[in-house]
Design an enzyme around this catalytic site. Structure first.
Site, PDB file in Angstrom:
ATOM      1  N   LYS A  60      -1.760  28.722  -4.176  1.00  0.00           N
ATOM      2  CA  LYS A  60      -0.822  29.260  -3.178  1.00  0.00           C
ATOM      3  C   LYS A  60      -0.391  30.666  -3.573  1.00  0.00           C
ATOM      4  O   LYS A  60      -0.329  31.571  -2.733  1.00  0.00           O
ATOM      5  CB  LYS A  60       0.409  28.336  -3.051  1.00  0.00           C
ATOM      6  CG  LYS A  60       0.094  27.017  -2.352  1.00  0.00           C
ATOM      7  CD  LYS A  60       1.216  25.992  -2.462  1.00  0.00           C
ATOM      8  CE  LYS A  60       0.787  24.671  -1.819  1.00  0.00           C
ATOM      9  NZ  LYS A  60       1.770  23.589  -1.957  1.00  0.00           N
ATOM     10  N   GLN A 104       7.313  21.985  -4.638  1.00  0.00           N
ATOM     11  CA  GLN A 104       6.053  21.245  -4.751  1.00  0.00           C
ATOM     12  C   GLN A 104       6.333  19.765  -5.022  1.00  0.00           C
ATOM     13  O   GLN A 104       7.139  19.418  -5.883  1.00  0.00           O
ATOM     14  CB  GLN A 104       5.193  21.853  -5.884  1.00  0.00           C
ATOM     15  CG  GLN A 104       3.792  21.278  -5.993  1.00  0.00           C
ATOM     16  CD  GLN A 104       2.906  21.607  -4.792  1.00  0.00           C
ATOM     17  OE1 GLN A 104       3.088  22.603  -4.114  1.00  0.00           O
ATOM     18  NE2 GLN A 104       1.943  20.748  -4.523  1.00  0.00           N
ATOM     19  N   ASP A 127       7.605  24.576   4.358  1.00  0.00           N
ATOM     20  CA  ASP A 127       6.827  23.333   4.354  1.00  0.00           C
ATOM     21  C   ASP A 127       7.137  22.476   5.579  1.00  0.00           C
ATOM     22  O   ASP A 127       6.459  21.483   5.831  1.00  0.00           O
ATOM     23  CB  ASP A 127       7.211  22.520   3.111  1.00  0.00           C
ATOM     24  CG  ASP A 127       6.066  22.366   2.144  1.00  0.00           C
ATOM     25  OD1 ASP A 127       4.915  22.609   2.532  1.00  0.00           O
ATOM     26  OD2 ASP A 127       6.333  21.985   0.997  1.00  0.00           O
TER      27      ASP A 127
HETATM   28  N1  GUN Z   1       2.097  18.239  -2.590  1.00  0.00           N
HETATM   29  C1  GUN Z   1       0.895  18.027  -2.020  1.00  0.00           C
HETATM   30  N2  GUN Z   1       0.802  18.705  -0.856  1.00  0.00           N
HETATM   31  C2  GUN Z   1       1.968  19.353  -0.689  1.00  0.00           C
HETATM   32  C3  GUN Z   1       2.469  20.223   0.321  1.00  0.00           C
HETATM   33  O1  GUN Z   1       1.826  20.544   1.316  1.00  0.00           O
HETATM   34  N3  GUN Z   1       3.733  20.678   0.127  1.00  0.00           N
HETATM   35  C4  GUN Z   1       4.463  20.340  -0.958  1.00  0.00           C
HETATM   36  N4  GUN Z   1       5.693  20.834  -1.058  1.00  0.00           N
HETATM   37  N5  GUN Z   1       4.030  19.543  -1.909  1.00  0.00           N
HETATM   38  C5  GUN Z   1       2.780  19.059  -1.774  1.00  0.00           C
END
Ligand code: GUN
Length: 298
Positions: A60, A104, A127
């Protein structure tokens, strides 16, 4: 028996589509910086040492930098208390230079995920996991929506621009993927069926789908027997096999002989999830500066 050999499905190239979206994003970021002196900025909070989470967060960060978005990773040890995370979120919520906040998941077990998500300012919730943004999605309002379903929708539309009236089957009902995916498809006027671990006769249900989105976290769950000929199949699963290779929730080789179009793993949904995280960050920055929110859908 018919002699007609069905043609293999089109493979939908998520890397190519994500690259095209990143070009649009980079142009938008350049305009924000040059004309408005706004540097879109994303803060990622990573608690603990889950190896997969570390890889996702690194990807990311790299993708953000590629399009000119500033990113900061707040890495906290596994034993961090819930209060410490809440304190950090409060600081990021108040920081005018931070436009997007992502925590995350999964979080270590001493931390309550719902409490943490509630503490994120909805305008910075890139998100789309706060109840405010989930409610906006379900109510047909504008907001920030989860990145993976946004990416899936773009992948679907790249091969099927007209979705109204089609039957879409979503396998999985998580807050991160299944539920928002169903809501986005409803907004596109699809007839939507949500299938989950307690549903009966998975194959019969998924076979109804002109579009099938699978987000179950079970390698090879959907086979050719569960696919209507010509259907568009989107595989959200990322499962690591014993030999280290990645595998989706769909039996790709078998389903590709029946489907009209299918996403590969890797190279399908994954790159699009990251691209829409960046799109949400740019959209959030625009909203916070009272500029028109750009539309990065396709
Ligand atoms: N863990 C796995 N996929 C994601 C996601 O798209 N967002 C977040 N915050 N955590 C994740």
């Amino acid at each position: 028996m018919s002699n007609v050999v069905p043609s293999p499905a089109q493979t939908i190239d998520g890397r190519k589509l994500a690259a095209a979206l990143r070009v649009r994003l980079k142009n938008h970021v350049d305009v924000l910086l040059n004309d408005h002196k706004i540097l879109p900025s994303l803060a990622v909070v990573l608690v603990g040492d889950d190896p997969a989470s570390h890889v996702y967060v690194a990807n990311k960060k790299k993708a953000a930098e590629k399009v000119g978005i500033r990113s900061s990773v707040h890495q906290l040890p596994r034993e961090t208390s819930q209060d410490e995370v809440l304190k950090l979120l409060h600081k990021l919520n108040e920081d005018a230079r931070t436009h997007g906040i992502l925590v995350q998941l999964p979080l270590p077990k001493q931390i309550d995920t719902a409490t943490i998500l509630r503490a994120i300012e909805p305008a910075k919730d890139v998100d789309g996991l706060t109840v405010q943004n989930a409610g906006r999605l379900a109510s047909g309002l504008a907001g920030l929506f989860p990145c993976t379903p946004l990416g899936c929708l773009a992948l679907i539309k790249s091969v099927r621009p007209q979705l109204a009236g089609l039957h879409a089957v979503v396998v999985g009902r998580s807050n991160l993927v299944g539920k928002p995916m169903a809501q986005l498809l409803l907004r596109e006027n699809c007839t939507v069926t949500v299938v989950h671990s307690r549903s009966r006769d998975l194959d019969a249900l998924t076979r109804l789908g002109d579009i099938v989105v699978v987000a179950a976290g079970k390698p090879g769950l959907v086979t050719a027997a569960g696919i209507k000929p010509g259907a568009t199949v989107i595989d959200v699963g990322i499962n690591r096999a014993a030999d280290g290779t990645l595998q989706g929730d769909v039996d790709f080789a078998a389903v590709a002989r029946v489907a009209g179009a299918i996403t590969p793993v890797p190279g399908g949904v994954g790159p699009m999830t990251i691209a829409y995280l960046l799109a949400n960050t740019v959209a959030a920055a625009c909203r916070q500066h009272e500029l028109t929110q750009p539309d990065f859908s396709i």
